[in-house]
Design a protein around this motif. Structure first.
Motif, PDB file in Angstrom:
ATOM      1  N   LYS A 159       0.829  -1.207   0.000  1.00 53.59           N
ATOM      2  CA  LYS A 159       0.000   0.000   0.000  1.00 53.59           C
ATOM      3  C   LYS A 159       0.862   1.255   0.000  1.00 53.59           C
ATOM      4  CE  LYS A 159      -4.008  -2.118   2.258  1.00 53.59           C
ATOM      5  NZ  LYS A 159      -4.831  -2.168   3.499  1.00 53.59           N
ATOM      6  N   LEU A 160       1.950   1.235   0.781  1.00 56.77           N
ATOM      7  CA  LEU A 160       2.864   2.382   0.807  1.00 56.77           C
ATOM      8  C   LEU A 160       3.545   2.551  -0.548  1.00 56.77           C
ATOM      9  CD1 LEU A 160       4.563   2.009   4.319  1.00 56.77           C
ATOM     10  CD2 LEU A 160       2.988   3.812   3.591  1.00 56.77           C
ATOM     11  N   PHE A 171       2.779 -11.794  -6.084  1.00 55.27           N
ATOM     12  CA  PHE A 171       2.332 -10.748  -7.021  1.00 55.27           C
ATOM     13  C   PHE A 171       0.827 -10.477  -6.956  1.00 55.27           C
ATOM     14  CE2 PHE A 171       6.427 -11.787  -9.095  1.00 55.27           C
ATOM     15  CZ  PHE A 171       6.928 -10.498  -9.227  1.00 55.27           C
ATOM     16  N   ARG A 172       0.094 -11.261  -6.180  1.00 55.13           N
ATOM     17  CA  ARG A 172      -1.308 -10.940  -5.972  1.00 55.13           C
ATOM     18  C   ARG A 172      -1.467  -9.704  -5.095  1.00 55.13           C
ATOM     19  NH1 ARG A 172      -3.258 -16.810  -3.989  1.00 55.13           N
ATOM     20  NH2 ARG A 172      -1.201 -16.615  -2.989  1.00 55.13           N
ATOM     21  N   VAL A 173      -0.412  -9.334  -4.379  1.00 60.04           N
ATOM     22  CA  VAL A 173      -0.444  -8.148  -3.517  1.00 60.04           C
ATOM     23  C   VAL A 173      -0.162  -6.909  -4.360  1.00 60.04           C
ATOM     24  CG1 VAL A 173       0.602  -6.994  -1.539  1.00 60.04           C
ATOM     25  CG2 VAL A 173       0.325  -9.491  -1.519  1.00 60.04           C
ATOM     26  N   PRO A 174      -1.101  -5.964  -4.446  1.00 56.02           N
ATOM     27  CA  PRO A 174      -0.849  -4.726  -5.199  1.00 56.02           C
ATOM     28  C   PRO A 174       0.349  -3.975  -4.624  1.00 56.02           C
ATOM     29  CG  PRO A 174      -3.181  -4.947  -4.664  1.00 56.02           C
ATOM     30  CD  PRO A 174      -2.467  -6.014  -3.887  1.00 56.02           C
ATOM     31  N   GLY A 175       1.176  -3.457  -5.516  1.00 55.24           N
ATOM     32  CA  GLY A 175       2.350  -2.709  -5.081  1.00 55.24           C
ATOM     33  C   GLY A 175       3.642  -3.488  -5.173  1.00 55.24           C
ATOM     34  N   VAL A 176       3.568  -4.818  -5.164  1.00 58.82           N
ATOM     35  CA  VAL A 176       4.777  -5.644  -5.303  1.00 58.82           C
ATOM     36  C   VAL A 176       5.282  -5.533  -6.737  1.00 58.82           C
ATOM     37  CG1 VAL A 176       5.707  -7.989  -5.298  1.00 58.82           C
ATOM     38  CG2 VAL A 176       4.142  -7.259  -3.482  1.00 58.82           C
ATOM     39  N   THR A 177       6.530  -5.133  -6.898  1.00 60.34           N
ATOM     40  CA  THR A 177       7.091  -4.979  -8.240  1.00 60.34           C
ATOM     41  C   THR A 177       8.152  -6.018  -8.569  1.00 60.34           C
ATOM     42  OG1 THR A 177       8.665  -3.345  -7.368  1.00 60.34           O
ATOM     43  CG2 THR A 177       6.631  -2.491  -8.344  1.00 60.34           C
TER      44      THR A 177
END
Length: 546
Positions: A289-290, A332-338
């Motif tokens: 999120k950050l 990668f299902r977590v938004p923000g992980v690049t």
């Protein structure tokens, strides 16, 4: 007229000097303000005090008498290291120059056996008294890898037109790993290990931030529990890093401190699933999120989690037991992980020297590439740090993954994680002098001492005498064991030896073991870490002493 021009020129010059002065002052003030915000006033003051104390002590150590004392201690440490690593005696055969004529295969194998006997048992690791180090997939797996290695022993993926099968295998390894981490449409490359994967990610985010956001003084924010490879990458690539504390109980990174540390020069946040020191997991969802809010990168280090953490959910182990050992979303299902790094040579059981660095998309991966169209030797392009690479390792990795299959990795995850949790629960239930750090969800557990008379590093030295090779930690003082397949049949032996070692450390502390001496030196004074650094440098030098 000329006089007026001279006065005007002088005034302009003085005004420009004043503007430049205030510009430099403002720029440095902003840097100081950001540093204080990231580190906090107390930590900044402590760092400044340590810096002053270190320089004062170093001046004192320049005195001849002090230099002699330090040199004596360092020479003693070097000799102890050499005694452990370098064989002694007139009967030791040394090969310091090429033989006049080439030796036969039979002679070579016989000489290897002789060296093994000179240096000790070559198969001592099979006793299973190791923390990580050897991620052995079994004798059958070993034969599969050796056969694949032999088939492609001269291959080099730098030349995909010459070795097309190796290119195909590497692409498939990356594709299989991306799918495992729930990003089949993503991108990635193979590397030589977790350290290179991490450094490549740091480089990629640096170049992306420069091109897209115009950042020329990049900074990254790292949990204190993150792998040293991030510090190493920052040092190599001249990037400022902020080490953020972790919660002393949960062992997760302090999210408020992370948020305070973010500034316009931040290019990347870091989280671990799981971290090396104590096997705990950061709150990846909150970090994501950050990262999304501030439009910066988020690298999730799964090098040690490897092929364990993606299978915890399928194994029914991700929810933990009685509130313990819960695994939170991390891939990668977590938004923000690049970006995510995963070591295939750990719980993927592939040959040592293989890892995968993954990105959310191919556009980001392009910033990892090195391309030089103007080289006199022709157009030069490589995807990662290495140029030529051993295609045999790629073949061995592909073979290992095909041999294990998803069912094999699932079974391995269940057995290894159950082993680690059994050890942790037994320590809590039957060794009151010790406690478990955090609530580690996977294969790594760390334990420290809650008893004032038990020095945990003394316990580590006692365990070493019983043949165990455990990792010593310093923040806080603790030991950790990374469970592998080799640990599965050694749980009872480990617990019994640990109980005996704790009692001996409590009743008969010696204070002379390797762990106690080394880590005691590190905390002895402001220059303690520098002294430990000298010992570590001596160790590295000894590795190349024939």
């Amino acid at each position: 007229m000329d006089s007026g021009r001279g006065v005007l020129s002088t005034r302009t010059y003085e005004a420009l000097k004043t503007i430049l002065f205030f510009y430099v002052l403002l720029k440095q003030s902003v840097k100081v303000q950001r540093h204080l915000r990231a580190r906090g006033l107390v930590t900044s003051v402590r760092e400044f005090y340590t810096w002053i104390a270190r320089h004062v002590i170093m001046l004192v150590l320049r005195m001849p008498s002090a230099q002699r004392k330090v040199r004596t201690q360092m020479d003693k440490a070097k000799l102890e290291i050499e005694d452990k690593l370098v064989p002694k005696g007139a009967d030791v055969t040394r090969h310091l120059a090429l033989p006049e004529k080439g030796q036969t295969p039979e002679w070579i194998l016989a000489e290897m056996d002789k060296m093994d006997n000179e240096m000790g048992s070559p198969n001592g690791w099979k006793a299973g008294k190791l923390s990580g180090a050897v991620y052995h997939g079994g004798d059958d797996m070993e034969r599969v890898i050796v056969a694949a290695y032999a088939k492609y022993c001269v291959s080099n993926p730098l030349h995909p037109d010459v070795f097309p099968a190796v290119r195909k295998m590497e692409a498939e390894i990356v594709a299989m790993t991306l799918k495992l981490f729930n990003n089949p449409d993503g991108a990635g490359t193979m590397t030589s290990g977790g350290t290179e994967s991490i450094i490549m990610s740091v480089k990629t985010h640096r170049d992306w931030a420069r091109a897209v956001k115009g950042i020329t003084e990049p900074e990254i924010i790292i949990p204190a529990s993150a792998h040293a490879a991030f510090d190493k990458g920052a040092a190599y690539l001249k990037i400022k890093f902020h080490s953020v504390p972790v919660d002393p109980v949960t062992r997760k990174v302090d999210l408020k401190a992370v948020k305070r540390a973010i500034n316009p020069n931040t290019i990347m946040l870091v989280g671990s699933t799981v971290n090396f020191p104590d096997g705990n997991q950061d709150d990846i969802e909150a970090l994501g999120k950050l990262a999304a809010k501030y439009k910066i990168g988020l690298h999730v280090d799964c090098c040690l989690g490897s092929f364990i953490v993606p299978y915890l959910e399928k194994a029914g182990l991700s929810e933990g037991v009685n509130g313990k050992y819960k695994l939170s979303p991390f891939d990668f299902r977590v938004p923000g992980v690049t970006a995510i790094s995963c070591d295939t040579h750990k719980y993927g059981f592939s040959p040592k020297g293989t890892s995968v660095i993954m990105y959310r998309d191919a556009e980001l991966r392009r910033y990892q590439y090195y391309v030089n169209p103007d080289w006199s030797g022709g157009v030069y392009a490589s995807p990662s740090l290495s140029g030529s690479r051993p295609g045999a390792l790629i073949a061995g990795t592909w073979a290992a993954m095909q041999y294990m299959g998803s069912d094999g990795y699932l079974e391995s995850c269940q057995a290894i994680v159950t082993c680690a949790r059994t050890i942790a629960d037994t320590i809590v239930a039957s060794i009151p002098e010790l406690y478990i750090l955090g609530s580690p969800p996977a294969s790594v557990i760390a334990f420290g001492s809650r008893h004032p008379k038990v020095n945990i590093h003394e316990v580590g030295d006692k365990m070493s005498r019983r043949g165990w090779h455990l990792n010593a930690l310093t923040g806080p003082a603790a030991l950790h064991i990374a469970c592998t397949r080799l640990t599965l049949d050694r749980i009872d032996v480990f617990i019994a030896d640990l109980k005996d070692s704790v009692q001996e450390a409590k009743v008969q502390p010696e204070g002379k073991g390797t762990m106690v001496s080394l880590y005691g030196l590190g905390k002895s004074s402001a220059v303690g870490p520098a002294m430990v650094g000298q010992v570590a440098t001596a160790f590295l030098d000894t590795l190349y002493k024939a």
